[in-house]
Design a protein around this motif. Structure first.
Motif, mmCIF file in Angstrom:
data_model
loop_
_atom_site.group_PDB
_atom_site.id
_atom_site.type_symbol
_atom_site.label_atom_id
_atom_site.label_comp_id
_atom_site.label_asym_id
_atom_site.label_seq_id
_atom_site.Cartn_x
_atom_site.Cartn_y
_atom_site.Cartn_z
ATOM 1 N N ASN A 65 0.860 -1.180 0.000
ATOM 2 C CA ASN A 65 0.000 0.000 0.000
ATOM 3 C C ASN A 65 0.897 1.230 0.000
ATOM 4 O O ASN A 65 2.093 1.132 0.207
ATOM 5 N N SER A 99 0.646 3.699 2.058
ATOM 6 C CA SER A 99 0.636 4.337 3.368
ATOM 7 C C SER A 99 2.050 4.305 3.950
ATOM 8 O O SER A 99 2.674 3.266 4.051
ATOM 9 N N GLY A 116 -3.741 2.424 3.052
ATOM 10 C CA GLY A 116 -3.135 2.393 1.728
ATOM 11 C C GLY A 116 -4.172 2.536 0.621
ATOM 12 O O GLY A 116 -5.288 2.046 0.730
#
Length: 156
Positions: A126, A128, A136
């Motif tokens: 992801n 994030s 994410g």
């Protein structure tokens, strides 16, 4: 008005080409517009000698972006055959504005066939970062609208 060759792929800004096309002549449109990401992109295609880039920044903000896209989608609706369909690829930056402000208004809410969630990768990564305040973002949306949901053509 001009007639279009069969199986034509258009890369770039399609507005002038759409304006010159006859109405109800196109079976299917796949649209992958800029995403309103407020970023500049540099992409290498093939080898190091071929570099292409584009800017996805919009002076005037979301309103300007939606106006730019709406004008093109209106022409796309006009050139679609009654049995035609459009697939519009977008991401989280403007998906709600595109659906409500453009697609639902031009095609009609009842002509939404599918909202396709497209996972960008098979890798469960992801975007994030540590310390980020969001989960994410690993999917994009492809909106599938028919010009007329009662008579559109669908081939799986």
């Amino acid at each position: 008005m001009t007639t279009s060759p069969v199986n034509r792929l258009i890369l770039g800004d399609n507005l002038e080409i759409l304006k010159g096309m006859n109405g109800e002549t196109v079976d299917l449109i796949y649209l992958d517009p800029p995403f309103f990401s407020n970023r500049n992109y540099e992409v290498i295609w093939g080898d190091a000698g071929e570099k292409r880039s584009f800017e996805d920044r919009w002076e005037g903000g979301m309103e300007h972006y939606i106006g730019w896209l709406k004008e093109r989608v209106e022409h796309m609706h006009r050139v679609l055959k009654p049995t035609g369909s459009i697939f519009l690829h977008c991401d989280w930056h403007a998906d709600a504005y595109i659906r409500v402000g453009i697609l639902d208004r031009i095609f009609g809410i009842n002509n939404l066939v599918n909202e396709i969630s497209w996972k960008r990768t098979t890798n469960p990564h992801n975007d994030s970062r540590q310390g980020a305040k969001h989960f994410g973002r690993i999917t994009d949306i492809i909106y599938f609208y028919a010009k007329d949901s009662k008579v559109y053509t669908f081939n799986s």
